[in-house]
Write an enzyme that holds these catalytic residues in place. Structure first.
Site, PDB file in Angstrom:
ATOM      1  N   ASP A 109       0.860  -1.189   0.000  1.00 38.43           N
ATOM      2  CA  ASP A 109       0.000   0.000   0.000  1.00 38.43           C
ATOM      3  C   ASP A 109       0.898   1.243   0.000  1.00 38.43           C
ATOM      4  O   ASP A 109       1.739   1.396  -0.890  1.00 38.43           O
ATOM      5  CB  ASP A 109      -0.945  -0.086   1.206  1.00 38.43           C
ATOM      6  CG  ASP A 109      -1.978   1.012   1.274  1.00 38.43           C
ATOM      7  OD1 ASP A 109      -2.930   0.975   0.486  1.00 38.43           O
ATOM      8  OD2 ASP A 109      -1.830   1.902   2.127  1.00 38.43           O
ATOM      9  N   TYR A 216      -0.264  11.646   4.393  1.00 41.64           N
ATOM     10  CA  TYR A 216       0.241  10.916   3.229  1.00 41.64           C
ATOM     11  C   TYR A 216      -0.715  11.120   2.049  1.00 41.64           C
ATOM     12  O   TYR A 216      -0.301  11.444   0.934  1.00 41.64           O
ATOM     13  CB  TYR A 216       0.318   9.418   3.522  1.00 41.64           C
ATOM     14  CG  TYR A 216       1.399   8.938   4.453  1.00 41.64           C
ATOM     15  CD1 TYR A 216       2.329   7.993   4.019  1.00 41.64           C
ATOM     16  CD2 TYR A 216       1.485   9.362   5.769  1.00 41.64           C
ATOM     17  CE1 TYR A 216       3.313   7.494   4.863  1.00 41.64           C
ATOM     18  CE2 TYR A 216       2.465   8.878   6.626  1.00 41.64           C
ATOM     19  CZ  TYR A 216       3.375   7.950   6.168  1.00 41.64           C
ATOM     20  OH  TYR A 216       4.350   7.459   7.006  1.00 41.64           O
ATOM     21  N   HIS A 281      -6.952  -6.673  -0.509  1.00 39.63           N
ATOM     22  CA  HIS A 281      -5.888  -5.672  -0.466  1.00 39.63           C
ATOM     23  C   HIS A 281      -4.733  -6.049   0.459  1.00 39.63           C
ATOM     24  O   HIS A 281      -3.665  -5.456   0.384  1.00 39.63           O
ATOM     25  CB  HIS A 281      -6.495  -4.345  -0.002  1.00 39.63           C
ATOM     26  CG  HIS A 281      -5.579  -3.167  -0.104  1.00 39.63           C
ATOM     27  ND1 HIS A 281      -5.064  -2.716  -1.309  1.00 39.63           N
ATOM     28  CD2 HIS A 281      -5.066  -2.337   0.855  1.00 39.63           C
ATOM     29  CE1 HIS A 281      -4.286  -1.668  -1.090  1.00 39.63           C
ATOM     30  NE2 HIS A 281      -4.269  -1.422   0.211  1.00 39.63           N
TER      31      HIS A 281
END
Length: 306
Positions: A109, A216, A281
């Site tokens: 990720d 982020y 994910h």
């Protein structure tokens, strides 16, 4: 009452310590001896996402190190520095602070976007690159612009994170219940278990973690039209020279497999793509045995082919 950083000092067959790099203190977890493998986590997690790999890599003869990234867990949480070039400098600084000149870098990720950046910004530090659920940053940027009913729609939560203050409150209220929902929404059915979700929820309630983690996303979104974002895009046009393994879950609803697949155009070295059926994910947690078999087999191959 919000928890303190002690909640991320989870016991196991590993050691916890603080490492200083570039003026920032990082909480790192380490297991094994041998060639260094640096494990970089994503959102909304912390080092513990690599608990299975810390064990399997150590057993296979590697020195596995999983830090809490800037702003997460037990690491420092400065008010700025959440752009990918700075985060990449953090990680390369960590490699050197650990006494090594280079490492195998595995990133999931946001940790994957960071790993791609490291491989371009400081290529001598990245001996091999493993990107997990993470397209090349330019591939992701392009997909957000050209695939409005695919990747842009899949990233709608991330787009919502661009708002000030409100996303932090939503993520942390009700004992960070939304963090648990994010994990469930992005994974295969049945993961995470209740205790796993609770661990991530507690870590996300550490003061200022939610704000730092969202910075982020905000930098990536807001920098696209700013000079720093344009400089970053120019930098990332440089091809990756490290052998690259690209791992992705077929059920990933937040980073679509078709978005990640186009990343090979940015790699000049041997590149291997693997799609995990039945995983979302977080394949390294959802199907750790299958994931570790693929990872260790590739690391054991002295000349990974395309």
């Amino acid at each position: 009452m919000a928890p303190d950083e002690s909640v991320v000092h989870i016991e196991g067959p590993w050691t916890h310590r603080a490492v200083h790099a570039g003026g920032t203190r990082f909480h790192v977890v380490e297991a094994g001896e041998g060639p260094l493998v640096l494990l970089l986590h994503g959102f909304p997690q912390f080092w513990w996402t690599w608990r299975h790999q810390l064990v399997s890599l150590a057993a296979a003869g590697f020195r596995a190190v999983a830090p809490d990234l800037r702003g997460y867990g037990g690491s420092d949480k400065p008010p700025r520095g959440y752009d990918l070039p700075t985060l990449a400098a953090d990680a390369t600084g960590l490699i050197r602070a650990l006494g090594e000149t280079g490492a195998v870098v595995v990133g999931h990720d946001w940790g994957g976007l960071l790993a791609w950046t490291m491989a371009v910004q400081d290529p001598k530090c990245v001996r091999r690159l493993v990107a997990v659920s993470a397209p090349h940053p330019l591939r992701l940027r392009n997909a957000l612009l050209t695939d409005p009913f695919g990747q842009l729609r899949a990233s709608r939560r991330t787009i919502g994170f661009q708002l000030p203050l409100l996303p932090e409150r939503r993520l942390t209220r009700h004992d960070a219940a939304l963090v648990g929902r994010l994990l469930e929404e992005r994974s295969r059915p049945g993961w995470p278990e209740q205790e796993e979700a609770r661990t991530y929820r507690e870590a996300f309630r550490i003061p200022t973690v939610s704000h730092c983690a969202l910075e982020y996303h905000r930098w990536f979104g807001r920098s696209q039209l700013r000079p720093d974002g344009r400089r970053y895009a120019r930098l990332m046009r440089t091809e990756v020279e490290a052998p690259t393994l690209h791992l992705h879950g077929a059920l990933d609803p937040s980073v679509l497999p078709r978005t990640a697949q186009g990343s090979s155009r940015y790699v000049a070295a041997p590149y291997r793509w693997r799609l995990f059926e039945g995983a979302g994910h977080f394949p390294h947690e959802e199907i750790p045995d299958v994931f570790d078999t693929e990872l260790l087999g590739w690391l054991d191959d002295p000349e990974p082919d395309r």
